[in-house]
Motif scaffolding. Sequence first.
Motif, PDB file in Angstrom:
ATOM      1  N   ARG A   9       0.834  -1.199   0.000  1.00 27.83           N
ATOM      2  CA  ARG A   9       0.000   0.000   0.000  1.00 27.83           C
ATOM      3  C   ARG A   9       0.870   1.250   0.000  1.00 27.83           C
ATOM      4  O   ARG A   9       0.590   2.210  -0.716  1.00 27.83           O
ATOM      5  N   GLY A  10       1.928   1.238   0.791  1.00 29.13           N
ATOM      6  CA  GLY A  10       2.855   2.368   0.827  1.00 29.13           C
ATOM      7  C   GLY A  10       3.543   2.579  -0.510  1.00 29.13           C
ATOM      8  O   GLY A  10       3.694   3.714  -0.968  1.00 29.13           O
ATOM      9  N   CYS A  12       2.372   1.705  -3.424  1.00 27.22           N
ATOM     10  CA  CYS A  12       1.341   2.209  -4.336  1.00 27.22           C
ATOM     11  C   CYS A  12       1.168   3.713  -4.143  1.00 27.22           C
ATOM     12  O   CYS A  12       1.170   4.479  -5.115  1.00 27.22           O
ATOM     13  N   ASN A  13       1.042   4.124  -2.894  1.00 27.21           N
ATOM     14  CA  ASN A  13       0.881   5.548  -2.596  1.00 27.21           C
ATOM     15  C   ASN A  13       2.079   6.358  -3.088  1.00 27.21           C
ATOM     16  O   ASN A  13       1.913   7.463  -3.618  1.00 27.21           O
ATOM     17  N   VAL A  16       1.908   6.722  -6.881  1.00 23.08           N
ATOM     18  CA  VAL A  16       0.867   7.697  -7.235  1.00 23.08           C
ATOM     19  C   VAL A  16       1.398   9.115  -7.004  1.00 23.08           C
ATOM     20  O   VAL A  16       1.203  10.004  -7.838  1.00 23.08           O
ATOM     21  N   TYR A  17       2.096   9.313  -5.893  1.00 16.97           N
ATOM     22  CA  TYR A  17       2.684  10.622  -5.608  1.00 16.97           C
ATOM     23  C   TYR A  17       3.680  11.019  -6.702  1.00 16.97           C
ATOM     24  O   TYR A  17       3.651  12.142  -7.207  1.00 16.97           O
ATOM     25  N   ALA A  53       2.268   1.847  -9.777  1.00 22.61           N
ATOM     26  CA  ALA A  53       1.206   2.025  -8.781  1.00 22.61           C
ATOM     27  C   ALA A  53       0.130   0.966  -8.973  1.00 22.61           C
ATOM     28  O   ALA A  53      -0.372   0.384  -7.996  1.00 22.61           O
ATOM     29  N   HIS A  57      -0.917  -1.919  -6.374  1.00 19.76           N
ATOM     30  CA  HIS A  57      -2.312  -2.052  -5.943  1.00 19.76           C
ATOM     31  C   HIS A  57      -2.772  -3.502  -6.102  1.00 19.76           C
ATOM     32  O   HIS A  57      -3.440  -4.039  -5.214  1.00 19.76           O
ATOM     33  N   ASP A  60      -1.393  -5.460  -3.323  1.00 19.39           N
ATOM     34  CA  ASP A  60      -2.146  -5.172  -2.107  1.00 19.39           C
ATOM     35  C   ASP A  60      -3.460  -5.957  -2.094  1.00 19.39           C
ATOM     36  O   ASP A  60      -3.840  -6.527  -1.074  1.00 19.39           O
ATOM     37  N   LYS A 148      -6.523   6.595  -9.260  1.00 20.34           N
ATOM     38  CA  LYS A 148      -6.713   6.991  -7.869  1.00 20.34           C
ATOM     39  C   LYS A 148      -8.134   6.683  -7.394  1.00 20.34           C
ATOM     40  O   LYS A 148      -8.328   6.215  -6.265  1.00 20.34           O
ATOM     41  N   ALA A 152      -9.065   3.973  -4.409  1.00 20.77           N
ATOM     42  CA  ALA A 152      -9.880   4.371  -3.250  1.00 20.77           C
ATOM     43  C   ALA A 152     -11.114   3.485  -3.117  1.00 20.77           C
ATOM     44  O   ALA A 152     -11.466   3.057  -2.000  1.00 20.77           O
ATOM     45  N   ARG A 155     -10.017  -0.011  -1.904  1.00 20.14           N
ATOM     46  CA  ARG A 155      -9.598   0.016  -0.496  1.00 20.14           C
ATOM     47  C   ARG A 155     -10.798   0.120   0.432  1.00 20.14           C
ATOM     48  O   ARG A 155     -10.824  -0.499   1.495  1.00 20.14           O
TER      49      ARG A 155
END
Length: 161
Positions: A9-10, A12-13, A16-17, A53, A57, A60, A148, A152, A155
């Motif tokens: 998850r980290g 993936c985040n 995305v960033y 990403a 995901h 995850d 994104k 969301a 998740r």
Amino acid sequence: MASLKESFRGQCNLHVYFAEQYLAQLEASDPHDWGGHIQRATSDSLAWQLLLAYQCHLADLIDQQPKFGLLLPEGQFNARSLVADELPPEIEELAGREVEPGWLATIVNYSFVQTATASRAPQGVLAWDGQSESAVKPDLAGCLIELKSMIARHRATLMEY
């Protein structure tokens, strides 16, 4: 030490960033920078971050649903490459969307290597780059928004399990 769940998850985040940062750079860049290659280099970097990403995901999703017994594949993978008697519904959805025209197919099938186009130079033109009129630029900003949103939504669904 962080668990794999947090790690996927980290990651993936983080990707995305980075994709958001490349998108901002793409929108602010002068097309003539880097000898006219800045847009292509930044677009490729953005697409790569979107793909990473997406793969994080998927990892995850696999990790969050151990009842399916899926193992994380080595190397590059997508939802269609996952094989099992039963797949989580989110992965089945993504496998279908990977082959349908749209944002996810754009990410999964992004052409990082430029190939010669089948089109020919217009009659009477001596110098022609072969791309300026026929190149279709993917909507990577739209892909980022959709990715994104999907992350969301998935998740939120995973929290219900």
